[in-house]
Design a protein around this motif. Structure first.
Motif, PDB file in Angstrom:
ATOM      1  N   SER A  95      24.021  23.074  -5.848  1.00  0.00           N
ATOM      2  CA  SER A  95      23.940  24.435  -5.511  1.00  0.00           C
ATOM      3  C   SER A  95      23.392  25.278  -6.731  1.00  0.00           C
ATOM      4  N   ASN A  96      22.758  24.384  -7.514  1.00  0.00           N
ATOM      5  CA  ASN A  96      22.342  24.796  -8.843  1.00  0.00           C
ATOM      6  C   ASN A  96      20.872  24.807  -8.832  1.00  0.00           C
ATOM      7  N   LEU A  97      20.217  26.070  -9.286  1.00  0.00           N
ATOM      8  CA  LEU A  97      18.660  25.973  -8.908  1.00  0.00           C
ATOM      9  C   LEU A  97      18.118  25.499 -10.188  1.00  0.00           C
ATOM     10  N   ALA A  98      17.262  24.698  -9.788  1.00  0.00           N
ATOM     11  CA  ALA A  98      16.274  23.941 -10.983  1.00  0.00           C
ATOM     12  C   ALA A  98      15.464  25.221 -11.666  1.00  0.00           C
ATOM     13  N   SER A  99      15.168  24.672 -12.936  1.00  0.00           N
ATOM     14  CA  SER A  99      14.413  25.491 -13.754  1.00  0.00           C
ATOM     15  C   SER A  99      13.109  26.012 -13.163  1.00  0.00           C
ATOM     16  N   THR A 145       0.812  -1.141   0.070  1.00  0.00           N
ATOM     17  CA  THR A 145      -0.213   0.046  -0.058  1.00  0.00           C
ATOM     18  C   THR A 145       0.845   1.090   0.146  1.00  0.00           C
ATOM     19  N   ALA A 146       0.779   1.927  -1.011  1.00  0.00           N
ATOM     20  CA  ALA A 146       1.629   3.096  -1.254  1.00  0.00           C
ATOM     21  C   ALA A 146       1.253   3.728  -2.480  1.00  0.00           C
ATOM     22  N   THR A 147       1.957   5.009  -2.636  1.00  0.00           N
ATOM     23  CA  THR A 147       1.847   5.752  -3.911  1.00  0.00           C
ATOM     24  C   THR A 147       3.272   5.126  -4.624  1.00  0.00           C
ATOM     25  N   TYR A 148       2.952   5.079  -5.868  1.00  0.00           N
ATOM     26  CA  TYR A 148       4.243   4.745  -6.798  1.00  0.00           C
ATOM     27  C   TYR A 148       4.343   5.794  -8.018  1.00  0.00           C
ATOM     28  N   PHE A 149       5.515   6.423  -7.968  1.00  0.00           N
ATOM     29  CA  PHE A 149       5.933   7.407  -8.867  1.00  0.00           C
ATOM     30  C   PHE A 149       6.759   6.806 -10.217  1.00  0.00           C
ATOM     31  N   CYS A 150       6.495   7.159 -11.307  1.00  0.00           N
ATOM     32  CA  CYS A 150       7.669   7.011 -11.997  1.00  0.00           C
ATOM     33  C   CYS A 150       8.320   8.462 -12.356  1.00  0.00           C
ATOM     34  N   ALA A 151       9.479   8.238 -12.849  1.00  0.00           N
ATOM     35  CA  ALA A 151      10.201   9.539 -12.828  1.00  0.00           C
ATOM     36  C   ALA A 151      11.559   9.300 -13.680  1.00  0.00           C
ATOM     37  N   LEU A 152      12.015  10.587 -14.357  1.00  0.00           N
ATOM     38  CA  LEU A 152      13.123  10.904 -15.028  1.00  0.00           C
ATOM     39  C   LEU A 152      14.061  11.493 -14.369  1.00  0.00           C
ATOM     40  N   MET A 153      15.225  11.046 -13.859  1.00  0.00           N
ATOM     41  CA  MET A 153      15.948  11.703 -12.834  1.00  0.00           C
ATOM     42  C   MET A 153      17.518  11.899 -13.573  1.00  0.00           C
ATOM     43  N   GLY A 154      17.508  12.863 -14.296  1.00  0.00           N
ATOM     44  CA  GLY A 154      18.689  13.188 -14.965  1.00  0.00           C
ATOM     45  C   GLY A 154      19.630  13.778 -13.914  1.00  0.00           C
ATOM     46  N   GLY A 155      20.944  14.190 -14.504  1.00  0.00           N
ATOM     47  CA  GLY A 155      21.861  14.878 -13.490  1.00  0.00           C
ATOM     48  C   GLY A 155      21.541  16.096 -13.417  1.00  0.00           C
ATOM     49  N   LEU A 156      20.752  16.799 -14.419  1.00  0.00           N
ATOM     50  CA  LEU A 156      20.483  18.348 -14.201  1.00  0.00           C
ATOM     51  C   LEU A 156      18.820  18.450 -14.074  1.00  0.00           C
ATOM     52  N   PHE A 157      18.276  17.516 -14.265  1.00  0.00           N
ATOM     53  CA  PHE A 157      16.593  17.507 -14.312  1.00  0.00           C
ATOM     54  C   PHE A 157      15.954  16.610 -13.502  1.00  0.00           C
ATOM     55  N   ASP A 158      14.842  16.620 -13.374  1.00  0.00           N
ATOM     56  CA  ASP A 158      13.706  15.722 -12.976  1.00  0.00           C
ATOM     57  C   ASP A 158      12.473  16.070 -13.579  1.00  0.00           C
ATOM     58  N   TYR A 159      11.790  14.979 -13.989  1.00  0.00           N
ATOM     59  CA  TYR A 159      10.238  14.972 -14.199  1.00  0.00           C
ATOM     60  C   TYR A 159       9.581  13.863 -13.483  1.00  0.00           C
ATOM     61  N   TRP A 160       8.490  14.039 -12.806  1.00  0.00           N
ATOM     62  CA  TRP A 160       7.879  13.031 -12.010  1.00  0.00           C
ATOM     63  C   TRP A 160       6.334  12.806 -12.552  1.00  0.00           C
ATOM     64  N   GLY A 161       5.896  11.605 -12.649  1.00  0.00           N
ATOM     65  CA  GLY A 161       4.418  11.365 -12.865  1.00  0.00           C
ATOM     66  C   GLY A 161       3.620  11.799 -11.723  1.00  0.00           C
ATOM     67  N   GLN A 162       2.408  11.863 -11.858  1.00  0.00           N
ATOM     68  CA  GLN A 162       1.554  12.416 -10.741  1.00  0.00           C
ATOM     69  C   GLN A 162       1.451  11.341  -9.532  1.00  0.00           C
ATOM     70  N   GLY A 163       1.990  10.213  -9.897  1.00  0.00           N
ATOM     71  CA  GLY A 163       1.742   9.057  -8.721  1.00  0.00           C
ATOM     72  C   GLY A 163       0.525   8.062  -8.873  1.00  0.00           C
ATOM     73  N   VAL A 164       0.505   7.012  -8.434  1.00  0.00           N
ATOM     74  CA  VAL A 164      -0.531   5.992  -8.640  1.00  0.00           C
ATOM     75  C   VAL A 164      -0.603   5.503  -7.207  1.00  0.00           C
ATOM     76  N   MET A 165      -1.990   5.775  -6.550  1.00  0.00           N
ATOM     77  CA  MET A 165      -2.081   5.535  -5.205  1.00  0.00           C
ATOM     78  C   MET A 165      -2.643   3.927  -5.280  1.00  0.00           C
ATOM     79  N   VAL A 166      -1.970   3.081  -4.577  1.00  0.00           N
ATOM     80  CA  VAL A 166      -2.255   1.402  -4.626  1.00  0.00           C
ATOM     81  C   VAL A 166      -2.692   1.246  -3.245  1.00  0.00           C
ATOM     82  N   THR A 167      -3.771   0.584  -2.815  1.00  0.00           N
ATOM     83  CA  THR A 167      -4.464   0.141  -1.863  1.00  0.00           C
ATOM     84  C   THR A 167      -4.585  -1.532  -1.706  1.00  0.00           C
ATOM     85  N   VAL A 168      -3.975  -2.042  -0.838  1.00  0.00           N
ATOM     86  CA  VAL A 168      -3.905  -3.550  -0.726  1.00  0.00           C
ATOM     87  C   VAL A 168      -4.605  -3.749   0.665  1.00  0.00           C
TER      88      VAL A 168
END
Lengths: 116, 112
Positions: B57-61, A91-114
């Motif tokens: 120390s780098n601010l994200a967009s 039971t949790a929220t599960y996120f997919c994400a792109l985690m680059g060295g300089l950026f992040d993008y995350w999904g909105q999450g899926v709430m799973v209840t067991v």
């Protein structure tokens, strides 16, 4: 712009399986690996692992080597998380994400209840 | 695995005042390329985590310059100047130095 749109909430019984989707848009799907992160209710972020979107090879963190499966449908720019033999502690929220060295993008999450 | 320890667990701040959050790593986060692999996130209530700071120390967009971060190889501080209502949520530090990435336990910021 880059977007990760995940499927809707799930209510499952112990022992069942589920498959969560994460549809990517706004970039070339195979340019970045897809990561998965778990967040139990009221708890912090727990890294689950990642899948190489070029080869389809998954890598799981130690706590997620059993019952968890990452997969892809590259033609649909979609990543999947399957959880088999569900347990109450899934039971949790599960996120997919792109985690680059300089950026992040995350999904909105899926709430799973067991729950039985 | 690298352990990240955050302090405090919660902080209450008057709007317009400053807040600081600490993150301590069990291992140096300085890579062989000279990059410190420390990241800060804000998770607003009911939302996904949002990247605030990358590589220490780098601010994200799109992140306002009220947020700043500094530190050494193992000790880091996130500072929020002139706290606003939109800053409420849980702040996490995280690293990407090696596999697996890990996160601190989080610091909850509330307004007085």
């Amino acid at each position: 712009q880059i977007q990760l749109v995940q499927s809707g909430p799930e209510l499952k019984k112990p022992g069942e399986s589920l498959k969560i989707s994460c549809k990517a848009s706004g970039y070339t799907f195979t340019d970045y690996a897809m990561q998965w992160v778990k967040q139990a209710p009221g708890k912090g972020l727990q890294y689950m692992g990642w899948i190489n979107t070029q080869t389809g090879k998954p890598t799981y963190a130690d706590d997620f080597k059993e019952r968890f499966v990452f997969s892809l449908e590259t033609s649909a720019s979609t990543a999947y998380l399957q959880i088999n033999n569900l347990k109450n502690e899934d039971t949790a929220t599960y996120f997919c994400a792109l985690m680059g060295g300089l950026f992040d993008y995350w999904g909105q999450g899926v709430m799973v209840t067991v729950s039985s | 695995d690298i352990v990240l320890t955050q302090a405090p667990l919660s902080v209450s701040v008057t709007p317009g005042e400053s807040a600081s959050i600490s993150c301590r790593s069990s291992k140096s986060l300085l890579s062989s390329k000279g990059i410190t692999s420390l990241y800060w996130y804000l998770q607003r209530p009911g939302k996904s985590p949002q990247l605030l700071i990358y590589q220490m120390s780098n601010l994200a967009s799109g992140v306002p310059d009220r947020f700043s971060s500094s530190g050494s190889e193992t000790d880091f501080t996130l500072k929020i100047s002139k706290v606003e209502t939109e800053d409420v949520g849980v702040y996490y530090c995280g690293h990407r130095l090696e596999y697996p990435p890990t996160f601190g336990a989080g610091t909850k910021l509330e307004l007085k």
